[in-house]
Design a protein around this motif. Structure first.
Motif, PDB file in Angstrom:
ATOM      1  N   UNK A 290     -10.744 -59.171 -15.285  1.00 23.18           N
ATOM      2  CA  UNK A 290      -9.538 -58.373 -15.495  1.00 23.18           C
ATOM      3  C   UNK A 290      -9.872 -56.993 -16.042  1.00 23.18           C
ATOM      4  N   UNK A 291     -10.799 -56.963 -17.012  1.00 26.99           N
ATOM      5  CA  UNK A 291     -11.206 -55.665 -17.574  1.00 26.99           C
ATOM      6  C   UNK A 291     -11.825 -54.798 -16.492  1.00 26.99           C
ATOM      7  N   UNK A 292     -12.677 -55.400 -15.652  1.00 27.39           N
ATOM      8  CA  UNK A 292     -13.316 -54.634 -14.583  1.00 27.39           C
ATOM      9  C   UNK A 292     -12.274 -54.099 -13.613  1.00 27.39           C
ATOM     10  N   UNK A 293     -11.265 -54.907 -13.300  1.00 25.48           N
ATOM     11  CA  UNK A 293     -10.230 -54.458 -12.363  1.00 25.48           C
ATOM     12  C   UNK A 293      -9.421 -53.320 -12.968  1.00 25.48           C
ATOM     13  N   UNK A 294      -9.190 -53.392 -14.276  1.00 26.86           N
ATOM     14  CA  UNK A 294      -8.479 -52.294 -14.929  1.00 26.86           C
ATOM     15  C   UNK A 294      -9.287 -51.001 -14.825  1.00 26.86           C
ATOM     16  N   UNK A 295     -10.626 -51.108 -14.992  1.00 30.89           N
ATOM     17  CA  UNK A 295     -11.472 -49.927 -14.840  1.00 30.89           C
ATOM     18  C   UNK A 295     -11.369 -49.388 -13.421  1.00 30.89           C
ATOM     19  N   UNK A 296     -11.367 -50.299 -12.438  1.00 27.72           N
ATOM     20  CA  UNK A 296     -11.248 -49.865 -11.038  1.00 27.72           C
ATOM     21  C   UNK A 296      -9.928 -49.143 -10.814  1.00 27.72           C
ATOM     22  N   UNK A 297      -8.860 -49.681 -11.409  1.00 29.17           N
ATOM     23  CA  UNK A 297      -7.554 -49.030 -11.272  1.00 29.17           C
ATOM     24  C   UNK A 297      -7.577 -47.628 -11.858  1.00 29.17           C
ATOM     25  N   UNK A 298      -8.262 -47.471 -13.005  1.00 33.27           N
ATOM     26  CA  UNK A 298      -8.332 -46.144 -13.624  1.00 33.27           C
ATOM     27  C   UNK A 298      -9.077 -45.176 -12.710  1.00 33.27           C
ATOM     28  N   UNK A 299     -10.205 -45.626 -12.152  1.00 36.59           N
ATOM     29  CA  UNK A 299     -10.984 -44.736 -11.283  1.00 36.59           C
ATOM     30  C   UNK A 299     -10.186 -44.366 -10.037  1.00 36.59           C
ATOM     31  N   UNK A 300      -9.493 -45.357  -9.464  1.00 35.35           N
ATOM     32  CA  UNK A 300      -8.709 -45.074  -8.257  1.00 35.35           C
ATOM     33  C   UNK A 300      -7.576 -44.106  -8.561  1.00 35.35           C
TER      34      UNK A 300
END
Lengths: 181, 92
Positions: free
Chosen positions: B6-16
């Protein structure tokens, strides 16, 4: 919290950008982030509506509107001070209104103590519907739901008539380029 | 493990989100918005498993369809400048 920060960042981007095509795309991204926030708040049905209406339908509708207008926003002629002031006042009043609300997810909030126990105890003997939400929507509030459905039906018919009239005019006379004024 | 995902996906969302906002061309923005949609689907799945309700996965499939519709509409508008185009190559 991260999601809310991203939402704020996208909102600032939408306000600052002048290219309306990019704004439409950002609106779709905003809807998906908002749906994620709803999921985290455990409101999956609301998130589903947000994703379908916000990201699906309104992106298509906005693009259809862009076809009729220009894709560059003109500079505003007046200063944004007064609208900003009104928005800040409204937001402050709304925040003040949330101060009286019971804590999130608490069991003895007023909304859970009013008619919800009655529905839970009596919905199956009175209506025979195994799903409580469905029994409330279709039986206890049946006339309300019927009214909503007829309103949506009329709106759909009106939209279909408008679209059909426009297409017939386009086919009969000189086509031009839609409604490009 | 789901928490780390979940944390990794949140980081991906921030980058996107950063790419969608900064993106110099329209394609960067379209791809960024599409990635945000995909990230939302993955987040839905992991949060569903975190809270012990894996039936959220079905809703993720609906999200994927909606994401596809939005991206297709945007790209079609960019290609033809019109949504009611039949889909042939433009003549001019």
């Amino acid at each position: 919290m991260v999601l809310l920060t991203l939402l704020a960042v996208i909102t600032i981007g939408v306000v600052r950008l002048r290219n309306l095509f990019a704004v439409v795309i950002l609106g779709g991204a905003y809807s998906f982030l908002m749906a994620s926030v709803m999921i985290v708040l455990d409101a999956v049905d609301v998130a589903m509506t947000e994703a379908s209406v916000g990201a699906g339908i309104s992106t298509v509708l906005m693009l259809g509107t862009l076809y009729l207008t220009k894709t560059e926003e003109v500079r505003p002629v007046h200063t944004p001070v007064l609208p900003l002031f009104v928005a800040i006042i409204t937001g402050a009043v709304l925040v003040y209104g949330t101060l009286d609300l019971p804590p999130f997810g608490i069991a003895d909030a007023p909304i859970h103590a009013h008619v919800a126990p009655y529905y839970f105890q009596n919905s199956i003997p009175e209506t025979g519907v195994p799903n409580v939400v469905t029994s409330v929507l279709a039986s206890y509030r049946g006339y309300d739901t019927l009214g909503e459905t007829s309103v949506i039906f009329c709106a759909g018919i009106a939209v279909l008539m408008l679209l059909k009239g426009r297409r017939a005019r386009k086919g009969a006379g000189k086509p031009g380029k839609g409604g490009k004024a | 493990m789901f928490a780390a995902a979940t944390v990794a996906i949140l980081a991906v969302l921030a980058l996107a989100t950063i790419r969608t906002l900064k993106g110099p061309t329209v394609f960067d923005r379209v791809l960024g918005a599409n990635s945000i949609g995909t990230g939302a689907i993955l987040l839905l799945a992991t949060v569903g498993f975190l809270t012990g309700r894996p039936e959220f996965l079905d809703i993720g499939i609906t999200y994927a369809l909606l994401n596809l519709i939005g991206t297709l509409a945007v790209l079609k508008f960019f290609r033809y400048g019109d949504l009611s185009h039949a889909g042939e190559e433009p003549k001019d």
